[in-house]
Design a protein around this motif. Structure first.
Motif, short mmCIF file in Angstrom:
data_model
loop_
_atom_site.label_atom_id
_atom_site.label_comp_id
_atom_site.label_asym_id
_atom_site.label_seq_id
_atom_site.Cartn_x
_atom_site.Cartn_y
_atom_site.Cartn_z
N GLU A 161 32.87 5.36 -40.07
CA GLU A 161 32.32 4.12 -40.60
C GLU A 161 33.09 3.73 -41.85
O GLU A 161 33.25 4.50 -42.77
N LYS A 162 33.62 2.49 -41.84
CA LYS A 162 34.40 1.97 -42.96
C LYS A 162 33.59 0.86 -43.60
O LYS A 162 33.20 -0.09 -42.94
N CYS A 163 33.34 0.98 -44.92
CA CYS A 163 32.53 -0.01 -45.63
C CYS A 163 33.35 -0.68 -46.74
O CYS A 163 34.17 -0.05 -47.38
N VAL A 164 33.06 -1.97 -46.94
CA VAL A 164 33.72 -2.77 -47.97
C VAL A 164 32.64 -3.56 -48.69
O VAL A 164 31.72 -4.07 -48.06
N ASP A 165 32.70 -3.63 -50.03
CA ASP A 165 31.75 -4.43 -50.80
C ASP A 165 32.20 -5.88 -50.82
O ASP A 165 33.35 -6.16 -51.13
N MET A 204 22.64 -16.72 -57.14
CA MET A 204 23.20 -15.65 -57.95
C MET A 204 24.12 -14.78 -57.08
O MET A 204 23.81 -14.51 -55.92
N PRO A 205 25.28 -14.32 -57.64
CA PRO A 205 26.17 -13.43 -56.87
C PRO A 205 25.56 -12.04 -56.74
O PRO A 205 25.00 -11.51 -57.69
N VAL A 206 25.67 -11.47 -55.52
CA VAL A 206 25.12 -10.14 -55.25
C VAL A 206 26.16 -9.36 -54.44
O VAL A 206 26.76 -9.90 -53.52
N LYS A 207 26.37 -8.08 -54.80
CA LYS A 207 27.29 -7.22 -54.04
C LYS A 207 26.56 -6.72 -52.81
O LYS A 207 25.47 -6.18 -52.90
N VAL A 208 27.19 -6.89 -51.63
CA VAL A 208 26.58 -6.47 -50.36
C VAL A 208 27.61 -5.62 -49.61
O VAL A 208 28.74 -6.06 -49.41
N PRO A 209 27.23 -4.39 -49.20
CA PRO A 209 28.17 -3.59 -48.42
C PRO A 209 28.23 -4.09 -46.96
O PRO A 209 27.20 -4.34 -46.36
N VAL A 210 29.46 -4.26 -46.43
CA VAL A 210 29.65 -4.66 -45.04
C VAL A 210 30.38 -3.50 -44.37
O VAL A 210 31.46 -3.11 -44.80
N CYS A 211 29.76 -2.94 -43.33
CA CYS A 211 30.31 -1.75 -42.67
C CYS A 211 30.62 -2.03 -41.20
O CYS A 211 29.95 -2.85 -40.57
N LYS A 212 31.63 -1.32 -40.68
CA LYS A 212 31.92 -1.38 -39.25
C LYS A 212 32.49 -0.03 -38.81
O LYS A 212 33.08 0.69 -39.60
N ASN A 213 32.26 0.28 -37.53
CA ASN A 213 32.75 1.55 -36.98
C ASN A 213 34.19 1.38 -36.51
O ASN A 213 34.52 0.42 -35.81
N ILE A 214 35.04 2.33 -36.90
CA ILE A 214 36.45 2.30 -36.54
C ILE A 214 36.76 3.59 -35.77
O ILE A 214 36.38 4.68 -36.21
N THR A 215 37.44 3.44 -34.64
CA THR A 215 37.84 4.61 -33.85
C THR A 215 39.11 5.19 -34.44
O THR A 215 40.07 4.47 -34.67
N ARG A 216 39.08 6.51 -34.71
CA ARG A 216 40.26 7.18 -35.27
C ARG A 216 41.08 7.78 -34.13
O ARG A 216 40.53 8.33 -33.18
N PHE A 217 42.41 7.66 -34.25
CA PHE A 217 43.32 8.19 -33.24
C PHE A 217 44.29 9.18 -33.89
O PHE A 217 44.58 9.08 -35.07
N GLU A 218 44.78 10.11 -33.06
CA GLU A 218 45.79 11.06 -33.53
C GLU A 218 46.95 10.99 -32.54
O GLU A 218 46.75 10.87 -31.34
N LEU A 219 48.17 11.06 -33.05
CA LEU A 219 49.35 10.97 -32.21
C LEU A 219 49.75 12.37 -31.76
O LEU A 219 50.02 13.24 -32.59
#
Length: 165
Positions: free
Chosen positions: A107-111, A19-34
């Protein structure tokens, strides 16, 4: 007289399905400022410039010499004599320097849809032949081979809408 009827026998059976199931996949992203700033840089360049020197001259535009000044009635004056020549100079020019500065993590998450094995009960039925005979004078029964039939009742699978015919 004999005839064969098929009797339905049903029972519940565990069925395994993907059966299809929605699963959140998350990873940490470093934010930068110019961050940018203007820095003054210097460069040596050759440019045309007036090159001047002071000379002592009389009214007739002749150079005065120490011995001639004493003899002459005309006094000598200081005159600036210039000519155009190439001169090395240090030139200043602005330059924008930018750098990325780390300002934190986010933290950036995508389903995502993944398939998961699930077990659930389903109604499972089969038909079995049964020969029914009624006594009739002068006739006998004979047995005929028939194929047995099994099927799964999709009405009882609940939310499996896509499987219904």
């Amino acid at each position: 007289i004999c005839h064969t009827i098929y009797m339905q026998e049903c029972g519940m059976k565990m069925v395994e399905e993907m059966m299809p199931v929605k699963v959140p996949v998350c990873k940490n992203i470093t934010r930068f400022e110019l961050k940018c700033r203007i820095v003054m840089n210097y460069k040596m360049v050759e440019e045309e410039h007036p090159i001047c020197k002071m000379e002592m001259m009389d009214k007739s535009q002749k150079l005065c010499q120490d011995s001639a000044v004493a003899r002459s009635k005309d006094p000598c004056n200081r005159v600036m004599k210039c000519k155009i020549g190439m001169k090395k100079m240090k030139k200043q020019y602005p330059k924008t320097v930018c750098e990325e500065i780390e300002i934190g993590e986010e933290e950036k998450c995508v389903d995502m849809v993944k398939l998961k094995k699930e077990k659930h009960e389903a109604k499972y039925c089969s038909f079995h032949p049964k020969t029914v005979c009624h006594q009739d004078e002068g006739t006998g029964c004979r047995v005929v081979k028939k194929k047995m039939c099994n099927y799964q009742d999709l009405e009882d699978l609940g939310d499996l809408e896509g499987y219904r015919e």
